[in-house]
Design an enzyme around this catalytic site. Sequence first.
Site, PDB file in Angstrom:
ATOM      1  N   GLY A 172      44.370  34.510  58.865  1.00 30.50           N
ATOM      2  CA  GLY A 172      45.367  35.320  57.905  1.00 30.50           C
ATOM      3  C   GLY A 172      44.375  36.340  57.419  1.00 30.50           C
ATOM      4  O   GLY A 172      43.508  36.607  58.130  1.00 30.50           O
ATOM      5  N   GLY A 210      43.026  38.163  54.126  1.00 29.15           N
ATOM      6  CA  GLY A 210      42.566  37.687  52.698  1.00 29.15           C
ATOM      7  C   GLY A 210      42.166  39.359  51.779  1.00 29.15           C
ATOM      8  O   GLY A 210      42.881  40.093  52.745  1.00 29.15           O
ATOM      9  N   ALA A 211      41.649  39.097  51.034  1.00 28.98           N
ATOM     10  CA  ALA A 211      42.506  40.868  50.135  1.00 28.98           C
ATOM     11  C   ALA A 211      40.788  41.381  50.736  1.00 28.98           C
ATOM     12  O   ALA A 211      40.252  42.601  50.708  1.00 28.98           O
ATOM     13  CB  ALA A 211      41.551  40.290  48.527  1.00 28.98           C
ATOM     14  N   PHE A 212      39.767  40.377  51.137  1.00 28.57           N
ATOM     15  CA  PHE A 212      38.616  41.393  52.301  1.00 28.57           C
ATOM     16  C   PHE A 212      38.407  41.524  53.477  1.00 28.57           C
ATOM     17  O   PHE A 212      37.468  42.061  53.161  1.00 28.57           O
ATOM     18  CB  PHE A 212      37.392  40.826  51.053  1.00 28.57           C
ATOM     19  CG  PHE A 212      37.235  40.612  49.341  1.00 28.57           C
ATOM     20  CD1 PHE A 212      37.121  41.994  48.890  1.00 28.57           C
ATOM     21  CD2 PHE A 212      37.667  39.663  49.281  1.00 28.57           C
ATOM     22  CE1 PHE A 212      37.196  42.295  47.246  1.00 28.57           C
ATOM     23  CE2 PHE A 212      37.631  39.703  47.713  1.00 28.57           C
ATOM     24  CZ  PHE A 212      37.491  40.464  47.256  1.00 28.57           C
ATOM     25  N   GLY A 213      39.002  40.640  53.580  1.00 26.93           N
ATOM     26  CA  GLY A 213      39.030  40.525  55.625  1.00 26.93           C
ATOM     27  C   GLY A 213      39.783  39.846  56.082  1.00 26.93           C
ATOM     28  O   GLY A 213      40.450  39.165  54.959  1.00 26.93           O
ATOM     29  N   LYS A 264      35.045  34.284  58.787  1.00 23.29           N
ATOM     30  CA  LYS A 264      35.799  34.769  57.274  1.00 23.29           C
ATOM     31  C   LYS A 264      35.061  36.154  58.178  1.00 23.29           C
ATOM     32  O   LYS A 264      33.801  36.736  57.134  1.00 23.29           O
ATOM     33  CB  LYS A 264      35.507  34.580  55.965  1.00 23.29           C
ATOM     34  CG  LYS A 264      36.235  35.382  54.823  1.00 23.29           C
ATOM     35  CD  LYS A 264      35.766  34.998  53.267  1.00 23.29           C
ATOM     36  CE  LYS A 264      36.143  35.031  52.638  1.00 23.29           C
ATOM     37  NZ  LYS A 264      35.858  34.372  51.096  1.00 23.29           N
ATOM     38  N   ASP A 323      38.139  30.064  40.849  1.00 20.92           N
ATOM     39  CA  ASP A 323      39.456  30.878  40.913  1.00 20.92           C
ATOM     40  C   ASP A 323      40.051  29.309  41.922  1.00 20.92           C
ATOM     41  O   ASP A 323      40.714  29.313  42.961  1.00 20.92           O
ATOM     42  CB  ASP A 323      38.815  31.385  42.052  1.00 20.92           C
ATOM     43  CG  ASP A 323      40.502  32.666  42.915  1.00 20.92           C
ATOM     44  OD1 ASP A 323      41.237  32.264  42.256  1.00 20.92           O
ATOM     45  OD2 ASP A 323      39.951  33.469  43.647  1.00 20.92           O
TER      46      ASP A 323
END
Length: 951
Positions: free
Chosen positions: A43, A45-48, A65, A157
């Site tokens: 997938g 993500g927001a940062f990588g 990640k 979160d």
Amino acid sequence: MAFANFRRILRLPNFEKKRLREYEHVRRDLDPNQVWEIIGELGDGAFGKVYKAKNKETGILAAAKVIETKNEEELEDYMVEIEILATCNHHFIVKLLGSYYWEGKLWIMIEFCPGGAVDAIMLELDRGLKEPEIRTICRQMLEGLTYLHSMKMIHRDLKAGNVLLTLDGDIKLADFGVSAKNVKTLQRRDSFIGTPYWMAPEVVMCETMKDAPYDYKADIWSLGITLIEMAQIEPPHHELNPMRVLLKIAKSEPPTLSSPSKWSPEFHNFLKTALDKNPETRPSAAQLLEHPFVKKVSGNKPLRDLVAEAKAEVLDEIEENGEVEEEEASDTPSSNKSVSQSALGEKDKHTGKEHVGNGIKAEPQNTDSQADIHSQKRNHEGKNYPEHNRHDAVNGKPDIIILNPVSSNHEPKRNSAAESYRNEEHGSAVSSNQRPKSSQSDRQSVELVPNGSFDSPTRYFTGWSKRDSDSGSNSASESMDISMNLSADLSINKETGSLSLRESRLHKKTLKRTRRFVVDGVEVSITTSKIIGDDEKKDEEMRFLRRQELRELRLLQKEEHRNQAQLTSKHSFQMEQMLRRFEQEMNSKRKFYDSELEALERHQKQQIERMEQEHALRRRDEARRIRTEQERDHVKFLEQLKLRKKELKAQVEKLPRQQRRDAMKVQMDDFAQKKHIEEQQFLNKQKEDLTLALRVIVLENRKEIYNKEREFLNKKQQLLRDREAVIWDLEERHLQERHQLVKQQLKDQYFLQRHELLRKHEKEQEQMQRYNQRMMEQLKLRQQQERARLPKNQKAEAKTRMTMFKKSLHISPSGSAAEQREKIKQFSLQEEKRQKAERLQQQQKHEHQLLEMQAECDCNVRDLLQMQNEKCHLLVEHETQKLKTLDEHHIQMIREWRENLRPRKKALEDELEHKKEEQEMFFRMNEEVAGHPFPSNKPAKFYSFSSPEAS
């Protein structure tokens, strides 16, 4: 030092500045590609990106990640996540398998969970979770949260997307990117961070007000929202913009389940307990473990079955509905509608049975080996977008589960497997020994064909496919019951001008999805059917755009958190620097006055010693002078005695010779005796005079020394007063400067908050503009399609009406052929007028729709601006109130400091007066001692006195 200056002149590189900070859990000396092999992408993500990786030595799978960092400062943002993952060792929390920093990229290797995230599983299965599944997940989440909170950590979160599943049916809490690692368990935080839909009210308030920080109980609220999300696929208020939902959370009552009758009272009570807006009365994770909803949960079989269903092989079968033949539609009697649909339903039933049978090898003769179970219907009341509700009426209902034993050994397990997949909504299931009834009526509700079309639908088979939930694939929603009036198939809605339901289905497809998997040795097959159309793409697009908005918000939060951390660090440095400067100033003043006191004491000592030496010399000289005079007086006294003796002898010589000898002897004896007495008296008198003179000198010297000591004491005390006065002035100035610094820092804090709030507002306006533009484009596209279809539909309808009119004329002829032609001509003119009126009505309707949509968009913008202005106004009010409170606190501190200053001054004066009294008493005692006839050998306190002549 010289080399440093030399290096600065030559502009040589400063190697000390380039020294990299070493982190305990991050390796810099190893390329992760040498250890791990990337085998796929999971997938973005927001940062990588997140990759699926495999260890080259051990074969262990991991989720890699990979985050690109521009500098070393950004690397610090991810250290909390790495430290938390490295510190935590719990069965329901993902484990850190390693972390690397190589070539500007941070690699975080996390335990791989093949089951995927819970939200991806719900999208894959296109349904919410059942209550047993929610109970099990809730129990495991509570155990993980209890451990996290005991380790002084706040997740911040929690949501279904951050709850991963393993093949063994266990959950793993993941994504600690915004988590907080505290020093104390009850430590509070004021960072506005997390995902808006799952935020606790106290976290939302931190966007504009930092006075009410939150603690670990914010995770409990997020847990409750996550449970609602798992029950309804989407969290509460999901239809709102991520920014606008914050106001809803803060002002509205705690959310509840949209369909209360579907869920148990324990579930409702658990949500009511967890979703308490007051964090003080909200229970902890350990307390919730004793709640009846999760207390009796044992085992994880529901989750194992859920993962098996999500990882099942899938057969997608698409039936595309054909276009309507105008001639057939016009010539077909209405009585054939039910016949055609019934025949087609029977045909589709056999077709579907054939494919399902081929897939799972079902035996129709064995009534004990299969069961037809209708799975629960998906609730669309809270669906994300309004377009879904329009099409709920055309979705089919049947979900078929066929259970086949893999072998005869698994025969006893059939009933239990069927029970585990019973319909949770209705609380009933078809027993395994019942023969499934004909699905003709159900299939009819799913696979409706337009009136007059006898062509069978074109079928497309996508084949069996293995779907991984962790890949983020989204499936279509389950079928729903419909009810429609077939007699209106050829009509056009006069009020709205929109096409009939039949026309809206002309271009739709029916998706029949069959999932096949094994549960406890029993092969289970689940078949779902649904009508799909352009709205599926719209839903997927809207879901993607919503994720994009959340990602943008996450980036803003991360940058805001970084800026906040930098500002906090700057403020801490400023405060430390100011306190260090205060301490240096205080020490400098004290050191100055201490040195002045030391210099004064040295000068005093030197002065006293000089005075003592002068006094000793003066006393010695005076004693020598007095002794010299006394010696002269003594000589004179002796001379006088000699003269008296001569006179006495002369008197005796005048006596007769016979008396002279005796008289001389008597007189001489008497004279000698008197001489001795007088001489002794004279010497004693001289000695007394000398002692008295020396004592007077000593007293004068002591008085002089006392005056000098008093003078120095006054100077010392004045220095002490000056020192204390300077210290008091420094203290007051420091209080003022500290207040000014804190006030400026508070202004900087609110300035940053305003800046970040304005950035959020700009992003909100940008998202709102995109949303409004998207709505306008969709409306224009829909209107364009309606305009394009209207002539065709009018032509078909006009042809049908003309045919029916001609038939009516043929059935009941009246008049000649010319009159009939005239009637047909008049009917054609009326049809043209009617069609023109319809086109005009459609145009007016479209213009009205555009105006309404534009008004709605403008209203959305106004509401957004009003909400933003309220936030800005609220932030300014908080800043003003905070500054006012700060000033009042400073005034109170100054008042208290001045009140405490009076007793300090009095204590100082009392101490100085006491020292004066001690000095006076000391000299008075010395004077009293000096008044005794014997000299005192007691050492002086303020000066030493020694005189060899005085002894």
